[in-house]
Design a protein around this motif. Sequence first.
Motif, PDB file in Angstrom:
ATOM      1  N   THR A  86       0.855  -1.193   0.000  1.00 29.74           N
ATOM      2  CA  THR A  86       0.000   0.000   0.000  1.00 29.74           C
ATOM      3  C   THR A  86       0.887   1.237   0.000  1.00 29.74           C
ATOM      4  N   ASP A  87       0.339   2.300  -0.517  1.00 30.97           N
ATOM      5  CA  ASP A  87       0.991   3.606  -0.465  1.00 30.97           C
ATOM      6  C   ASP A  87      -0.108   4.646  -0.557  1.00 30.97           C
ATOM      7  N   GLY A  88       0.148   5.824  -0.024  1.00 31.71           N
ATOM      8  CA  GLY A  88      -0.907   6.820   0.053  1.00 31.71           C
ATOM      9  C   GLY A  88      -0.535   8.157  -0.556  1.00 31.71           C
ATOM     10  N   GLY A 107      -3.427   3.553  -2.312  1.00 32.01           N
ATOM     11  CA  GLY A 107      -3.318   2.567  -3.372  1.00 32.01           C
ATOM     12  C   GLY A 107      -3.057   1.186  -2.810  1.00 32.01           C
ATOM     13  N   ARG A 108      -3.761   0.183  -3.331  1.00 28.04           N
ATOM     14  CA  ARG A 108      -3.623  -1.203  -2.863  1.00 28.04           C
ATOM     15  C   ARG A 108      -3.143  -2.084  -4.027  1.00 28.04           C
ATOM     16  N   ASP A 122      -5.902  -1.215  -7.156  1.00 22.62           N
ATOM     17  CA  ASP A 122      -6.947  -0.215  -7.002  1.00 22.62           C
ATOM     18  C   ASP A 122      -6.568   0.769  -5.913  1.00 22.62           C
ATOM     19  N   SER A 123      -7.466   1.670  -5.595  1.00 23.84           N
ATOM     20  CA  SER A 123      -7.236   2.643  -4.527  1.00 23.84           C
ATOM     21  C   SER A 123      -8.526   2.882  -3.777  1.00 23.84           C
ATOM     22  N   GLN A 357      -1.198   3.979  -8.111  1.00 21.63           N
ATOM     23  CA  GLN A 357      -2.630   3.916  -7.825  1.00 21.63           C
ATOM     24  C   GLN A 357      -3.062   5.013  -6.857  1.00 21.63           C
ATOM     25  N   ALA A 358      -2.164   5.414  -5.971  1.00 21.07           N
ATOM     26  CA  ALA A 358      -2.525   6.368  -4.920  1.00 21.07           C
ATOM     27  C   ALA A 358      -2.426   7.815  -5.372  1.00 21.07           C
ATOM     28  N   VAL A 359      -1.519   8.106  -6.288  1.00 14.61           N
ATOM     29  CA  VAL A 359      -1.223   9.501  -6.614  1.00 14.61           C
ATOM     30  C   VAL A 359      -2.468  10.232  -7.106  1.00 14.61           C
ATOM     31  N   VAL A 360      -2.627  11.450  -6.625  1.00 13.20           N
ATOM     32  CA  VAL A 360      -3.757  12.294  -7.002  1.00 13.20           C
ATOM     33  C   VAL A 360      -3.236  13.400  -7.920  1.00 13.20           C
ATOM     34  N   ARG A 361      -3.622  13.356  -9.172  1.00 12.74           N
ATOM     35  CA  ARG A 361      -3.163  14.343 -10.153  1.00 12.74           C
ATOM     36  C   ARG A 361      -4.040  15.594 -10.112  1.00 12.74           C
TER      37      ARG A 361
END
Length: 398
Positions: A86-88, A107-108, A122-123, A357-361
Motif C-alpha cells: 500500500t501507499d498513500g 493505493g492497494r 486499485d485505490s 494507484q494512490a497519486v492524485v493528479r
Amino acid sequence: MLDLNKLAGQIPGISQHLHQETIASRQRLELAEKLTQQAWSQQTELIEKLEMWRDRLIFAIATPVEPLDTAIDIQAAPYSHSVFATDGSQIAPSHHEIAYCYLINVGRIMLHYGQSLHPLLDSLPEVFYKQEDLYIPKEWGIRLEEWMSHRRTVSEAQMLAEMACKWVLPPGAHPDIPNLAMVDGSLIYWFLDGLPVEAREQILPPILLAWEQLKETQIPLMGYVSSSRSTEALNFLRLHTCTHEHPNCFANCSDLVDRYPCQKVDPLRDATFWANRLKPGQRSPLYRSSLRILELYDESQRVYFCYVHVGTEIARIELPAWVAEDSALFDRSLSIMLAQVHKGYGYPVALAEAHNQAVVRGSDRARFFALLEHQMIRAGIRNVGTSSKETRKRGSIA
C-alpha cells in the motif's frame, strides 16, 4: 521564471565543492573500513559496553546481532509467492477551495506469481471533513498538513493488513503460499516522539494492531527505505573511537556543542559505507534498532534492519522482530523483496504500482472539488465557489 544566465555563474562553485566532498568521502570510507575491522575483533565487548551505557548516550546506536564483516548472498525467490503493498497520497485542505476538507487516497496492490491468479490494483479514497478531523490537531499544536500525513500512515497500515489477511485466511485459504507485505519507508515512526500523548495514541496503536493482525496470519512485514540517510549502524563504531574509559556522554561531553571526539567518520551514512562493502544481491549484518520511540512498540514488533545491495542502490530493509528472528522467514522475505526490485527495474514493482494507484493528479483534484460543488448545490447551499485568489490563479495568462 528562472533566469539561467544569472544562475550559470554559481554552477562552477557547486562543481568544485562536490569534487572536494568526493575526496573527503573517500577518506572517510577508508577510515570507516579500518575502524570496522578493529571493532569486529572486539564486537562482543563493545556490545556489552553498549548495553551497560545505552541510557548515557546522546545518539542512537543500533546493536549488531551478526558479525560486522557479514556479507550474505540473498537466495532466489520461491517460484510461487504473493506480494501485498500500500501507499498513500492526499489532497491538502485549503481555505481558498469551495469546502475546507482533505482527502486521503491509499493505493492497494496484490500481485501473485506462479499461481495463475489475477492481481489487485486499485485505490480507496476517504474524505475528512468533521470538526475532530480539522480542528482538534491544532489544540495539540500540530499543523493540519502534518496531521493529515500521520492519518495517511495509519490508513496505509490498516488497509495493508485488511487486504493481506483477507486473502490468506478463509475464504481465500492460501496459507501455504509464501507471501510478503511491503510498505514504502521506515517502520520506525520517529516523528511520534515529539507528539503529545493524546495525539500519539490516535496514531501508533492502530498501526501496531494492524501489524499484530499480520503476525497472527504469519504474513511477514517489510519496510523498504530508499536513499536512507541513517547513521545508526555506523554509530556503533563510536563506542570504539570513544576517548574515555566509559562512554558516558552526559558526564564526559555535555559541554561540547560542535563535534564530539568519537565522530571520526561523520557525516558518512550507513548506505554509503555498505555500498563499498556489498556486492549486488548481498545483505549486511542484521541490526536491532534502539531509537527511543521503539520503547512504545511491543517486544515482537521492535524493529530490526539490514542493508541490501539491490543492484541500483543500497536499500535499508526494516522488519519487525518476529520476522527477523525467524531465519527461514527472514531469508525468504529478502528473496521476495529482491525479486520485486528486479521486476521493477531498480525499485519494488509492488510499491511503485501502489504509488501509481494512490497519486492524485491535478485533474483528479479538479474533479473531486467539482463533484463536491455539485453535491453542495443539490443540498441547497448558496454562494458555492473558490476564493478570488484561487480563481485568479487558475485563470492566469502567465
